[in-house]
Design an enzyme around this catalytic site. Sequence first.
Site, PDB file in Angstrom:
ATOM      1  CG  ASP A  14      34.781-121.209  46.288  1.00 57.74           C
ATOM      2  OD1 ASP A  14      34.751-121.668  47.448  1.00 57.74           O
ATOM      3  OD2 ASP A  14      34.699-121.928  45.282  1.00 57.74           O
ATOM      4  CG  ASP A  29      31.838-127.248  34.908  1.00 60.93           C
ATOM      5  OD1 ASP A  29      32.496-127.443  35.960  1.00 60.93           O
ATOM      6  OD2 ASP A  29      31.171-126.205  34.729  1.00 60.93           O
ATOM      7  CG  HIS A  66      33.806-125.433  38.397  1.00 60.16           C
ATOM      8  ND1 HIS A  66      32.539-125.885  38.101  1.00 60.16           N
ATOM      9  CD2 HIS A  66      33.845-125.354  39.753  1.00 60.16           C
ATOM     10  CE1 HIS A  66      31.847-126.054  39.211  1.00 60.16           C
ATOM     11  NE2 HIS A  66      32.622-125.752  40.240  1.00 60.16           N
TER      12      HIS A  66
HETATM   13  N1  LIG Z   1      32.916-123.781  44.311  1.00 61.87           N
HETATM   14  C1  LIG Z   1      32.704-125.169  44.614  1.00 61.87           C
HETATM   15  C2  LIG Z   1      33.951-125.934  44.226  1.00 61.87           C
HETATM   16  O1  LIG Z   1      35.024-125.508  45.028  1.00 61.87           O
HETATM   17  C3  LIG Z   1      33.707-127.429  44.396  1.00 61.87           C
HETATM   18  O2  LIG Z   1      34.876-128.138  44.078  1.00 61.87           O
HETATM   19  C4  LIG Z   1      32.568-127.851  43.533  1.00 61.87           C
HETATM   20  C5  LIG Z   1      32.284-129.344  43.609  1.00 61.87           C
HETATM   21  O3  LIG Z   1      31.540-129.650  44.727  1.00 61.87           O
HETATM   22  P1  LIG Z   1      31.262-131.103  45.254  1.00 61.87           P
HETATM   23  O4  LIG Z   1      32.484-131.513  45.985  1.00 61.87           O
HETATM   24  O5  LIG Z   1      30.087-130.941  46.167  1.00 61.87           O
HETATM   25  O6  LIG Z   1      30.982-131.952  44.076  1.00 61.87           O
HETATM   26  O7  LIG Z   1      31.410-127.144  43.961  1.00 61.87           O
HETATM   27  C6  LIG Z   1      31.468-125.723  43.935  1.00 61.87           C
HETATM   28  O8  LIG Z   1      31.358-125.277  42.635  1.00 61.87           O
END
Ligand SMILES: N[C@@H]1[C@@H](O)[C@H](O)[C@@H](COP(=O)(O)O)O[C@@H]1O
Length: 276
Positions: free
Chosen positions: A79, A148, A150
């Site tokens: 992304d 959440d 995702h």
């Molecule tokens: N688009 C990214 C995801 O790909 C990632 O998994 C998430 C969690 O991030 P973190 O690893 O910093 O908790 O953050 C963002 O939303």
Amino acid sequence: MTIYSRNMKLIILEDYDQTSDFAAKYVCKRIRDFKPSAGRLFTLGLPTGSTPLGMYKKLIELYKQGKVSFKYVKTFNMDEYVALPRDHPESYHSFMFHNFFRHIDIDPNNVHILDGNASDLMAECQAFEDKIKDAGGIELFVGGIGPDGHVAFNEPGSSLSSRTRIKTLAMETIHANARFFGNDISKVPTQALTVGVQTIMDAREVMIMISGAHKAYALHKAIEEGVSHMWTVSAFQLHPSAMFIADEEATLELRVKTVKYFKGLMATHLKLVEDI
Ligand SMILES: N[C@@H]1[C@@H](O)[C@H](O)[C@@H](COP(=O)(O)O)O[C@@H]1O
């Protein structure tokens, strides 16, 4: 049991450092086993976020020790924010080059990151899907998750058959990401380009890293309840070869029975990376 066996694995390790170590070694092993060459590149899907940082550090170490080369590896990132300048320190372009690509021997031409500043964003998303297809699909898609549940930016409610597209970020994600923008909500981009759930499902193998108590409920939803578009990571229950790598804290919401079952398999799972 081979590493490509068609099952779902939950690897439970003590802490973040151990999960990073395991994840890096597994990526390294998959690339080595594939024996990539100029005519046959290994395609790797990659995430950003704080979770994979440790894995990238270890992969750089493994590269420096001569245990893996990225010369014949092609990458696709999950992304990118919309309308954030590419050279902004928090763009996913900056993240990837700063934390990983500039430390390894990957050919920049083999790096693919969505362009959130493209004049035609929908065409950019379609072109990304086309490039994945032209590459012969993704061998291993690595991901993290939001609290959440995702994956990439497939926010709760996303279609499980979604493909690369523009998404408006959920308020929870905007709040979670504010820490990267000086805790100023108004500075966090509100839209992103993201691969779809189905784009990740199409990969030959999916590896999801989950760390910390704040992700524990999401891990429970991911593996102990039904497939739900409200917890998009749960879609991988239907993937023939999905691996979740969690630290102890991330397992806090799991049933004792689930944890015991997967811990009982750890000796087998550790063998996956023993020769790295
Ligand atoms: N688009 C990214 C995801 O790909 C990632 O998994 C998430 C969690 O991030 P973190 O690893 O910093 O908790 O953050 C963002 O939303």
